[in-house]
Design a protein around this motif. Sequence first.
Motif, PDB file in Angstrom:
ATOM      1  N   TRP A  93      -2.056  18.086 -16.975  1.00 56.99           N
ATOM      2  CA  TRP A  93      -1.929  19.160 -18.174  1.00 56.99           C
ATOM      3  C   TRP A  93      -2.692  20.376 -17.301  1.00 56.99           C
ATOM      4  CZ3 TRP A  93      -5.944  22.194 -20.323  1.00 56.99           C
ATOM      5  CH2 TRP A  93      -5.355  22.553 -21.596  1.00 56.99           C
ATOM      6  N   PRO A  94      -1.971  21.519 -17.866  1.00 63.98           N
ATOM      7  CA  PRO A  94      -0.664  21.801 -18.578  1.00 63.98           C
ATOM      8  C   PRO A  94       0.257  21.054 -17.630  1.00 63.98           C
ATOM      9  CG  PRO A  94      -2.043  23.787 -18.553  1.00 63.98           C
ATOM     10  CD  PRO A  94      -2.793  22.682 -17.404  1.00 63.98           C
ATOM     11  N   ALA A  95       1.617  20.642 -18.171  1.00 61.42           N
ATOM     12  CA  ALA A  95       2.567  19.973 -17.776  1.00 61.42           C
ATOM     13  C   ALA A  95       3.010  20.681 -16.418  1.00 61.42           C
ATOM     14  CB  ALA A  95       3.758  19.499 -18.605  1.00 61.42           C
ATOM     15  N   GLY A  96       3.183  21.898 -16.573  1.00 61.52           N
ATOM     16  CA  GLY A  96       3.759  22.727 -15.449  1.00 61.52           C
ATOM     17  C   GLY A  96       2.857  22.613 -14.189  1.00 61.52           C
ATOM     18  N   PHE A  97       1.684  22.327 -14.167  1.00 65.65           N
ATOM     19  CA  PHE A  97       0.708  22.271 -13.012  1.00 65.65           C
ATOM     20  C   PHE A  97       1.151  21.007 -12.452  1.00 65.65           C
ATOM     21  CE2 PHE A  97      -2.435  25.691 -14.350  1.00 65.65           C
ATOM     22  CZ  PHE A  97      -1.616  26.667 -14.531  1.00 65.65           C
ATOM     23  N   GLY A  98       1.751  20.048 -12.564  1.00 64.36           N
ATOM     24  CA  GLY A  98       1.792  18.943 -12.013  1.00 64.36           C
ATOM     25  C   GLY A  98       2.164  19.058 -10.594  1.00 64.36           C
ATOM     26  N   ASN A  99       3.062  19.966 -10.343  1.00 62.09           N
ATOM     27  CA  ASN A  99       3.761  19.968  -9.020  1.00 62.09           C
ATOM     28  C   ASN A  99       2.488  20.626  -8.057  1.00 62.09           C
ATOM     29  OD1 ASN A  99       6.300  19.306  -9.413  1.00 62.09           O
ATOM     30  ND2 ASN A  99       6.934  21.488 -10.018  1.00 62.09           N
ATOM     31  N   LEU A 100       1.587  21.085  -8.557  1.00 67.14           N
ATOM     32  CA  LEU A 100       0.570  21.152  -7.700  1.00 67.14           C
ATOM     33  C   LEU A 100      -0.019  20.048  -6.534  1.00 67.14           C
ATOM     34  CD1 LEU A 100      -1.668  24.061  -9.909  1.00 67.14           C
ATOM     35  CD2 LEU A 100      -0.103  24.456  -7.978  1.00 67.14           C
ATOM     36  N   TYR A 101      -0.022  18.970  -7.428  1.00 61.76           N
ATOM     37  CA  TYR A 101      -0.395  17.793  -6.789  1.00 61.76           C
ATOM     38  C   TYR A 101       0.202  17.647  -5.190  1.00 61.76           C
ATOM     39  CZ  TYR A 101      -3.107  15.730 -10.609  1.00 61.76           C
ATOM     40  OH  TYR A 101      -3.913  15.447 -11.471  1.00 61.76           O
ATOM     41  N   PRO A 117       0.888  -1.113   0.022  1.00 57.95           N
ATOM     42  CA  PRO A 117       0.026   0.136   0.022  1.00 57.95           C
ATOM     43  C   PRO A 117       0.701   1.235   0.174  1.00 57.95           C
ATOM     44  CG  PRO A 117      -0.844  -1.565   1.555  1.00 57.95           C
ATOM     45  CD  PRO A 117       0.490  -2.329   1.053  1.00 57.95           C
ATOM     46  N   GLN A 118       1.814   1.176   0.805  1.00 57.72           N
ATOM     47  CA  GLN A 118       2.684   2.749   1.020  1.00 57.72           C
ATOM     48  C   GLN A 118       3.560   2.823  -0.411  1.00 57.72           C
ATOM     49  OE1 GLN A 118       6.265   2.766   3.490  1.00 57.72           O
ATOM     50  NE2 GLN A 118       4.759   4.243   4.618  1.00 57.72           N
ATOM     51  N   ALA A 119       4.091   1.967  -1.040  1.00 50.64           N
ATOM     52  CA  ALA A 119       4.882   1.886  -2.327  1.00 50.64           C
ATOM     53  C   ALA A 119       3.861   2.419  -3.407  1.00 50.64           C
ATOM     54  CB  ALA A 119       5.533   0.603  -2.591  1.00 50.64           C
ATOM     55  N   MET A 120       2.770   1.586  -3.561  1.00 55.38           N
ATOM     56  CA  MET A 120       1.611   2.110  -4.432  1.00 55.38           C
ATOM     57  C   MET A 120       1.259   3.309  -4.308  1.00 55.38           C
ATOM     58  SD  MET A 120       1.440  -0.727  -6.420  1.00 55.38           S
ATOM     59  CE  MET A 120       1.234  -2.379  -6.934  1.00 55.38           C
ATOM     60  N   ALA A 121       0.894   3.780  -3.070  1.00 51.52           N
ATOM     61  CA  ALA A 121       0.637   5.343  -2.791  1.00 51.52           C
ATOM     62  C   ALA A 121       1.600   6.322  -3.371  1.00 51.52           C
ATOM     63  CB  ALA A 121       0.286   5.505  -1.523  1.00 51.52           C
ATOM     64  N   THR A 122       2.632   6.028  -3.058  1.00 48.30           N
ATOM     65  CA  THR A 122       3.892   7.128  -3.443  1.00 48.30           C
ATOM     66  C   THR A 122       4.099   7.086  -5.000  1.00 48.30           C
ATOM     67  OG1 THR A 122       5.254   6.324  -1.502  1.00 48.30           O
ATOM     68  CG2 THR A 122       6.446   7.698  -3.250  1.00 48.30           C
ATOM     69  N   VAL A 123       3.941   6.022  -5.824  1.00 45.36           N
ATOM     70  CA  VAL A 123       3.862   6.143  -7.404  1.00 45.36           C
ATOM     71  C   VAL A 123       2.499   6.674  -7.843  1.00 45.36           C
ATOM     72  CG1 VAL A 123       4.040   4.725  -9.293  1.00 45.36           C
ATOM     73  CG2 VAL A 123       5.641   4.201  -7.604  1.00 45.36           C
ATOM     74  N   ARG A 124       1.488   6.257  -6.945  1.00 44.03           N
ATOM     75  CA  ARG A 124      -0.022   6.732  -7.761  1.00 44.03           C
ATOM     76  C   ARG A 124       0.071   8.367  -7.739  1.00 44.03           C
ATOM     77  NH1 ARG A 124      -2.433   3.407  -4.838  1.00 44.03           N
ATOM     78  NH2 ARG A 124      -2.911   4.539  -3.069  1.00 44.03           N
ATOM     79  N   ALA A 125       0.611   8.990  -6.748  1.00 50.06           N
ATOM     80  CA  ALA A 125       0.315  10.451  -6.300  1.00 50.06           C
ATOM     81  C   ALA A 125       1.362  11.041  -7.747  1.00 50.06           C
ATOM     82  CB  ALA A 125       1.209  10.978  -5.222  1.00 50.06           C
ATOM     83  N   ARG A 126       2.740  10.286  -8.105  1.00 51.57           N
ATOM     84  CA  ARG A 126       3.632  10.764  -9.132  1.00 51.57           C
ATOM     85  C   ARG A 126       2.712  10.619 -10.450  1.00 51.57           C
ATOM     86  NH1 ARG A 126       8.920  11.638  -8.058  1.00 51.57           N
ATOM     87  NH2 ARG A 126       9.293  11.645 -10.235  1.00 51.57           N
ATOM     88  N   THR A 127       2.017   9.565 -10.711  1.00 47.29           N
ATOM     89  CA  THR A 127       1.194   9.618 -12.037  1.00 47.29           C
ATOM     90  C   THR A 127       0.346  10.731 -12.139  1.00 47.29           C
ATOM     91  OG1 THR A 127      -0.359   8.158 -11.087  1.00 47.29           O
ATOM     92  CG2 THR A 127       1.416   7.215 -11.853  1.00 47.29           C
ATOM     93  N   TYR A 128      -0.375  11.236 -11.249  1.00 46.56           N
ATOM     94  CA  TYR A 128      -0.980  12.326 -11.286  1.00 46.56           C
ATOM     95  C   TYR A 128      -0.325  13.723 -11.872  1.00 46.56           C
ATOM     96  CZ  TYR A 128      -4.018   9.653  -7.855  1.00 46.56           C
ATOM     97  OH  TYR A 128      -4.519   8.564  -7.226  1.00 46.56           O
TER      98      TYR A 128
END
Length: 389
Positions: A110-118, A94-105
Amino acid sequence: MQSLEALAREATDLAAGRNLPALNADEAEVGRILQICNACRYCEGFCAVFPAMTRRLAFDKADVHYLANLCHNCGACLHACQYAPPHEFAVNVPQAMATVRARTYSDFAWPAGFGNLYRNNGVTVALSVAGGLALFLVLALIIQGTLFHAPLAGDFYAIFPHNLLVSMFAPVFLFAALALGIGVARFWREAAPGAASGAAIAETTHDVLRLTYLDGGHGQGCNNADDAFTLARRRYHHLTFYGFMLCFAATSVATLYHYVFGWEAPYAFTSLPVVLGTVGGIGLLIGPAGLFWLNLKRHPEHGDAAQKPMDRGFIALLFFTSLTGLALLAGRDTSAMGLLLAVHLGVVMGLFLTMPYGKFAHGFYRSAALLKWAIEKRRPNPVGVGSDG
């Protein structure tokens, strides 16, 4: 019989031989854990992640992204695992998956520059946006001298004209829908699932609407930190999801009334839009409150602690959207309607502005992953994997 470590090394060598794309540290950790799980297979019947995992001998970036979003973070596999921390293998799916899941968002944003807002969309940011917009609308009413007024029998348009509201909210809603749609489409293209049959779509719809994989794979629910099973998380998710959908249905019906039938607001308390909005609002009050309570209690090993601000920011916005909406309904015949309306509109606009870059996205990515699983499970195993090889 080969050890788990030897089997994991074999899978790593196979991945290198296939020249798979390089994984970042978080993705590599998921790959390491899945190689161990693939050798053990004790949790194969728990949820869709594990049978999907067994169809693979190695895990590239697309596989890791797909499986991370297929995980519902119920925690059952963590509590069942004999290799979980403090074992030296430190298997925490669960922990490893959650970390990657947030990175996929973030990666597919889009727009790509807004990704850090997550990463930055925490409680402070979410409530600051909503509060700032509400304050702006309140100040506008103060300048107009309409913050407090004679009772208007619930006529919102006497405060903010209909066309003004449309011009404010339509662009925000369309941008949120477009940003989410493009992000999920990018994820879908990477997953390359192929064509979906009617049966696969029907199964996915069933699993999404029932939150099937929040039952822990055994019908008893998620695990608490004390190892006890509970269906509370599933039930609060249902209240939140269906509460939101009922509120959306209320807005849709009101739009139909206005543009098709020419029936303008305000609508009676017994009308369909008001009934749908009231029932949905109650669900959207109880559900997020329950999820917030569970989030506070959940053990750090059950997920990615770094995501808690993002989770709580989204939960808070949903809660305050419902709270201010129900308060507006209760006070729409009073002289405070203008103030209540301005606050509610500010919170709603804050929700939609942050929606593409917060926890709301997880429902769309997870639905896409469930559809991919429904498609691939209907196909023979790849050559060399399982009984169909």
